[in-house]
Design an enzyme around this catalytic site. Structure first.
Site, PDB file in Angstrom:
ATOM      1  N   ASP A   1      21.166   7.932  16.394  1.00 44.58           N
ATOM      2  CA  ASP A   1      22.336   7.900  16.172  1.00 44.58           C
ATOM      3  C   ASP A   1      22.914   6.529  16.057  1.00 44.58           C
ATOM      4  O   ASP A   1      22.385   5.452  16.344  1.00 44.58           O
ATOM      5  CB  ASP A   1      23.132   8.226  17.566  1.00 44.58           C
ATOM      6  CG  ASP A   1      24.653   9.166  17.064  1.00 44.58           C
ATOM      7  OD1 ASP A   1      24.863  10.339  17.327  1.00 44.58           O
ATOM      8  OD2 ASP A   1      25.409   8.529  16.579  1.00 44.58           O
TER       9      ASP A   1
ATOM     10  N   ASN B   1      16.739  10.356   2.901  1.00 42.71           N
ATOM     11  CA  ASN B   1      15.739   9.587   3.785  1.00 42.71           C
ATOM     12  C   ASN B   1      15.142  10.422   4.776  1.00 42.71           C
ATOM     13  O   ASN B   1      13.936  10.560   5.043  1.00 42.71           O
ATOM     14  CB  ASN B   1      16.555   8.648   4.591  1.00 42.71           C
ATOM     15  CG  ASN B   1      17.035   7.502   3.581  1.00 42.71           C
ATOM     16  OD1 ASN B   1      16.329   7.108   2.986  1.00 42.71           O
ATOM     17  ND2 ASN B   1      18.132   6.760   3.808  1.00 42.71           N
TER      18      ASN B   1
ATOM     19  N   TYR C   1      13.941  19.582  -2.563  1.00 40.06           N
ATOM     20  CA  TYR C   1      12.569  19.062  -2.228  1.00 40.06           C
ATOM     21  C   TYR C   1      11.818  20.091  -1.692  1.00 40.06           C
ATOM     22  O   TYR C   1      10.676  19.992  -1.740  1.00 40.06           O
ATOM     23  CB  TYR C   1      13.222  18.408  -0.730  1.00 40.06           C
ATOM     24  CG  TYR C   1      13.217  16.905  -0.999  1.00 40.06           C
ATOM     25  CD1 TYR C   1      14.581  16.122  -1.380  1.00 40.06           C
ATOM     26  CD2 TYR C   1      12.225  15.916  -0.532  1.00 40.06           C
ATOM     27  CE1 TYR C   1      14.429  14.985  -1.824  1.00 40.06           C
ATOM     28  CE2 TYR C   1      12.302  14.641  -0.855  1.00 40.06           C
ATOM     29  CZ  TYR C   1      13.409  14.198  -1.387  1.00 40.06           C
ATOM     30  OH  TYR C   1      13.642  12.794  -1.614  1.00 40.06           O
TER      31      TYR C   1
ATOM     32  N   TYR D   1      33.490  14.678   2.328  1.00 40.05           N
ATOM     33  CA  TYR D   1      32.498  15.454   3.053  1.00 40.05           C
ATOM     34  C   TYR D   1      32.044  16.901   2.476  1.00 40.05           C
ATOM     35  O   TYR D   1      30.957  17.142   2.614  1.00 40.05           O
ATOM     36  CB  TYR D   1      33.626  15.865   4.304  1.00 40.05           C
ATOM     37  CG  TYR D   1      32.910  16.772   5.506  1.00 40.05           C
ATOM     38  CD1 TYR D   1      32.225  16.064   6.367  1.00 40.05           C
ATOM     39  CD2 TYR D   1      33.262  18.015   5.765  1.00 40.05           C
ATOM     40  CE1 TYR D   1      31.477  16.902   7.459  1.00 40.05           C
ATOM     41  CE2 TYR D   1      32.689  18.772   6.763  1.00 40.05           C
ATOM     42  CZ  TYR D   1      31.999  18.143   7.712  1.00 40.05           C
ATOM     43  OH  TYR D   1      31.043  18.924   8.465  1.00 40.05           O
TER      44      TYR D   1
ATOM     45  N   LYS E   1      27.605   8.876   1.633  1.00 37.14           N
ATOM     46  CA  LYS E   1      26.563   8.209   1.662  1.00 37.14           C
ATOM     47  C   LYS E   1      25.544   8.600   2.904  1.00 37.14           C
ATOM     48  O   LYS E   1      24.525   8.950   2.704  1.00 37.14           O
ATOM     49  CB  LYS E   1      26.485   6.452   2.038  1.00 37.14           C
ATOM     50  CG  LYS E   1      26.950   5.914   0.818  1.00 37.14           C
ATOM     51  CD  LYS E   1      26.850   4.293   1.350  1.00 37.14           C
ATOM     52  CE  LYS E   1      27.188   3.491  -0.161  1.00 37.14           C
ATOM     53  NZ  LYS E   1      27.272   2.046   0.338  1.00 37.14           N
ATOM     54  N   THR E   2      26.235   9.002   4.061  1.00 36.97           N
ATOM     55  CA  THR E   2      25.499   9.640   5.152  1.00 36.97           C
ATOM     56  C   THR E   2      25.028  10.929   4.879  1.00 36.97           C
ATOM     57  O   THR E   2      23.756  11.007   5.087  1.00 36.97           O
ATOM     58  CB  THR E   2      26.631   9.980   6.353  1.00 36.97           C
ATOM     59  OG1 THR E   2      26.997   8.497   6.692  1.00 36.97           O
ATOM     60  CG2 THR E   2      25.961  10.436   7.659  1.00 36.97           C
TER      61      THR E   2
ATOM     62  N   PHE F   1      28.890  15.500  19.544  1.00 34.04           N
ATOM     63  CA  PHE F   1      29.134  16.578  20.210  1.00 34.04           C
ATOM     64  C   PHE F   1      27.987  17.776  20.158  1.00 34.04           C
ATOM     65  O   PHE F   1      27.376  18.016  21.293  1.00 34.04           O
ATOM     66  CB  PHE F   1      30.515  17.130  19.731  1.00 34.04           C
ATOM     67  CG  PHE F   1      30.794  18.533  19.905  1.00 34.04           C
ATOM     68  CD1 PHE F   1      30.678  18.946  21.039  1.00 34.04           C
ATOM     69  CD2 PHE F   1      31.154  19.297  18.786  1.00 34.04           C
ATOM     70  CE1 PHE F   1      31.018  20.477  21.350  1.00 34.04           C
ATOM     71  CE2 PHE F   1      31.498  20.829  19.041  1.00 34.04           C
ATOM     72  CZ  PHE F   1      31.525  21.333  20.128  1.00 34.04           C
TER      73      PHE F   1
ATOM     74  N   ASP G   1      21.171   3.917  11.554  1.00 32.31           N
ATOM     75  CA  ASP G   1      21.845   4.738  10.650  1.00 32.31           C
ATOM     76  C   ASP G   1      21.010   5.293   9.585  1.00 32.31           C
ATOM     77  O   ASP G   1      20.159   4.830   8.957  1.00 32.31           O
ATOM     78  CB  ASP G   1      22.731   3.524  10.148  1.00 32.31           C
ATOM     79  CG  ASP G   1      23.812   3.860   9.160  1.00 32.31           C
ATOM     80  OD1 ASP G   1      23.322   5.208   8.224  1.00 32.31           O
ATOM     81  OD2 ASP G   1      24.877   3.470   9.314  1.00 32.31           O
TER      82      ASP G   1
HETATM   83  P1  NAD Z   1      30.362  14.438  15.915  1.00 32.51           P
HETATM   84  O1  NAD Z   1      31.107  13.485  15.267  1.00 32.51           O
HETATM   85  O2  NAD Z   1      30.442  14.685  17.327  1.00 32.51           O
HETATM   86  O3  NAD Z   1      28.703  14.029  15.590  1.00 32.51           O
HETATM   87  C1  NAD Z   1      28.025  13.547  14.582  1.00 32.51           C
HETATM   88  C2  NAD Z   1      27.065  12.368  15.086  1.00 32.51           C
HETATM   89  O4  NAD Z   1      26.637  11.759  13.839  1.00 32.51           O
HETATM   90  C3  NAD Z   1      27.962  11.243  15.894  1.00 32.51           C
HETATM   91  O5  NAD Z   1      26.963  11.169  17.015  1.00 32.51           O
HETATM   92  C4  NAD Z   1      27.721  10.052  14.901  1.00 32.51           C
HETATM   93  O6  NAD Z   1      27.742   8.783  15.761  1.00 32.51           O
HETATM   94  C5  NAD Z   1      26.605  10.399  14.133  1.00 32.51           C
HETATM   95  N1  NAD Z   1      26.404   9.595  12.701  1.00 32.51           N
HETATM   96  C6  NAD Z   1      27.607   9.777  11.988  1.00 32.51           C
HETATM   97  N2  NAD Z   1      27.146   8.823  10.750  1.00 32.51           N
HETATM   98  C7  NAD Z   1      25.792   8.530  11.196  1.00 32.51           C
HETATM   99  C8  NAD Z   1      24.713   7.593  10.380  1.00 32.51           C
HETATM  100  N3  NAD Z   1      25.126   7.416   9.205  1.00 32.51           N
HETATM  101  N4  NAD Z   1      23.831   7.533  11.058  1.00 32.51           N
HETATM  102  C9  NAD Z   1      23.316   8.017  12.225  1.00 32.51           C
HETATM  103  N5  NAD Z   1      24.477   8.710  12.798  1.00 32.51           N
HETATM  104  C10 NAD Z   1      25.292   8.853  12.476  1.00 32.51           C
HETATM  105  O7  NAD Z   1      30.332  15.852  15.235  1.00 32.51           O
HETATM  106  P2  NAD Z   1      29.555  17.276  15.442  1.00 32.51           P
HETATM  107  O8  NAD Z   1      30.746  18.227  15.627  1.00 32.51           O
HETATM  108  O9  NAD Z   1      28.777  16.952  16.610  1.00 32.51           O
HETATM  109  O10 NAD Z   1      28.727  17.638  14.057  1.00 32.51           O
HETATM  110  C11 NAD Z   1      27.312  17.623  14.145  1.00 32.51           C
HETATM  111  C12 NAD Z   1      27.090  18.146  12.714  1.00 32.51           C
HETATM  112  O11 NAD Z   1      27.446  19.449  12.359  1.00 32.51           O
HETATM  113  C13 NAD Z   1      27.608  17.334  11.400  1.00 32.51           C
HETATM  114  O12 NAD Z   1      26.840  17.240  10.463  1.00 32.51           O
HETATM  115  C14 NAD Z   1      28.815  18.119  10.978  1.00 32.51           C
HETATM  116  O13 NAD Z   1      28.935  18.063   9.670  1.00 32.51           O
HETATM  117  C15 NAD Z   1      28.298  19.598  11.223  1.00 32.51           C
HETATM  118  N6  NAD Z   1      29.207  20.546  11.579  1.00 32.51           N
HETATM  119  C16 NAD Z   1      30.069  20.652  12.376  1.00 32.51           C
HETATM  120  C17 NAD Z   1      31.032  21.426  13.010  1.00 32.51           C
HETATM  121  C18 NAD Z   1      31.872  21.660  13.865  1.00 32.51           C
HETATM  122  O14 NAD Z   1      32.962  22.275  14.030  1.00 32.51           O
HETATM  123  N7  NAD Z   1      31.391  20.812  15.131  1.00 32.51           N
HETATM  124  C19 NAD Z   1      31.316  22.325  11.902  1.00 32.51           C
HETATM  125  C20 NAD Z   1      30.608  22.330  10.607  1.00 32.51           C
HETATM  126  C21 NAD Z   1      29.490  21.366  10.283  1.00 32.51           C
END
Ligand code: NAD
Ligand code: UDP
Length: 311
Positions: free
Chosen positions: A32, A98, A158, A144, A90-91, A12, A57
């Site tokens: 992604d 990484n 780092y 999380y 892990k992510t 998103f 990943d």
């Molecule tokens: P989202 O789930 O739409 O996007 C996350 C993306 O990361 C997805 O495209 C998913 O496929 C990819 N992904 C997940 N695990 C992965 C991995 N191991 N390797 C490669 N790709 C991987 O969520 P978002 O709302 O777009 O959030 C983006 C970032 O912003 C996240 O890190 C989230 O924690 C952070 N965040 C978002 C919000 C929010 O309200 N949208 C609030 C706080 C923090």
């Protein structure tokens, strides 16, 4: 032209960031694993030769010569991050190691998408960056929350140990087009339920609060943070301070969609934070007066229009 790696770029928030940075004339690698993201979010960018889409990943190392890294890869919706909690942590943790290793090796600047969840169920309101939070280390949200907290620690270490140029943002609840309609987050749930004429699922009494930020305001803040003075590392809150109860959100969605949906009340998930509101004075001060411009009804109308195309 800067070479920029965006992990989680098909998600998103990542898809909006890819589009904006590509339009500004940068060379983008969107990485992604499509766990919660989708190629559909970025398919319209594929014609541009300066946009590369990579299936990878981040729990495994990745190498590319880049100038900047935005590290967004991580499922953000409670439903999705609780689906495989070990993978989620892990992510955040291996992914941070990484990506920081890559930044160190190629001398790139790296921004971490952290979260208001590092404050847990906050006892201080509104939340400022110097509040250490109230987080359950062994609850259903811990994979999380603690993963993101550990990632912040790794970023700082780092920087201190290896002089990696880091930036940390703490994102508060953000919504907008390209959210996955079955994401499980409150804005997408309420809009899809209203558009389908289904009952709107209020968890608990609906009096818990969140502060909702439209995605364009977040993307502007992220880019300003990446370009901020080198000494400013963050963490910095990025969110819209206007706070609403879930009942108010449901009523607004019903009004804007003209829906006949009724509210139903369901059990409150464990450890669900009761309140959340960012103090954004640090962002205003350090990011050239940054503040959200798009208020809830305006942003919801754009989001509703998007979800109508997904019915
Ligand atoms: P989202 O789930 O739409 O996007 C996350 C993306 O990361 C997805 O495209 C998913 O496929 C990819 N992904 C997940 N695990 C992965 C991995 N191991 N390797 C490669 N790709 C991987 O969520 P978002 O709302 O777009 O959030 C983006 C970032 O912003 C996240 O890190 C989230 O924690 C952070 N965040 C978002 C919000 C929010 O309200 N949208 C609030 C706080 C923090
Ligand atoms: N929520 C709700 N109905 C839903 C989905 C969520 O009432 O269908 C509530 C949830 O319990 C929480 C708030 O909405 O109090 C925000 O939930 P979300 O999952 O969007 O984000 P987070 O809890 O991570 O802030």
């Amino acid at each position: 032209m800067k070479k920029i790696l965006i992990t989680g770029g098909a998600g998103f928030v990542g898809s909006h960031l890819c589009e904006r940075l590509l339009n500004e004339g940068n060379d983008i690698i969107c990485l992604d694993n499509y766990f919660t993201g989708s190629k559909q979010n970025v398919v319209h960018l594929l014609d541009n030769p300066y946009f590369e889409l990579v299936r990878h990943d981040i729990t495994h190392p990745y190498f590319a010569e880049v100038d900047e890294i935005y590290n967004l890869a991580c499922p953000a919706s409670p439903v999705h991050y609780q689906y495989n909690p070990i993978k989620t942590i892990k992510t955040s943790v291996l992914g941070a190691v990484n990506m920081l290793g890559l930044a160190k090796r190629v001398n790139a600047k790296i921004l971490q998408a952290s979260t208001s969840e590092v404050y847990g169920d906050p006892k201080v309101h509104p939340q400022k960056e110097d509040y250490w939070g109230n987080v359950n280390p062994i609850g259903i949200r811990s994979c999380y929350d603690e993963g993101k907290r550990c990632a912040e620690t790794l970023f700082m270490d780092y920087h201190i140990q290896n002089e990696v140029a880091i930036k940390i943002i703490r994102i508060f609840n953000t919504y907008g087009p390209n959210m996955n309609p079955s994401d499980g987050r409150v804005v997408s749930n309420f809009i899809m339920q209203a558009l389908r004429g289904e009952d709107i699922t209020i968890f608990g009494d609906g009096l818990q609060t969140r502060s909702f930020q439209y995605v364009d305001d977040l993307v502007e803040g992220m880019i300003r943070m990446m370009n901020s003075e080198p000494e400013f590392l963050g963490p910095v809150n990025l969110g819209n301070p206007n706070e609403f109860t879930m009942l108010e959100l449901a009523e607004t969605v019903i009004k804007l969609t003209g829906s006949s949906s009724k509210l139903i009340f369901m059990p409150l998930p464990k450890d669900d934070p009761k309140q959340r509101q960012p103090d954004i004075s640090l962002a205003k001060d350090k990011l050239n007066g940054w503040q959200p411009n798009i208020q809830l009804e305006t942003g919801l109308i754009k989001t509703i229009d998007y979800f109508k195309t997904k019915l």
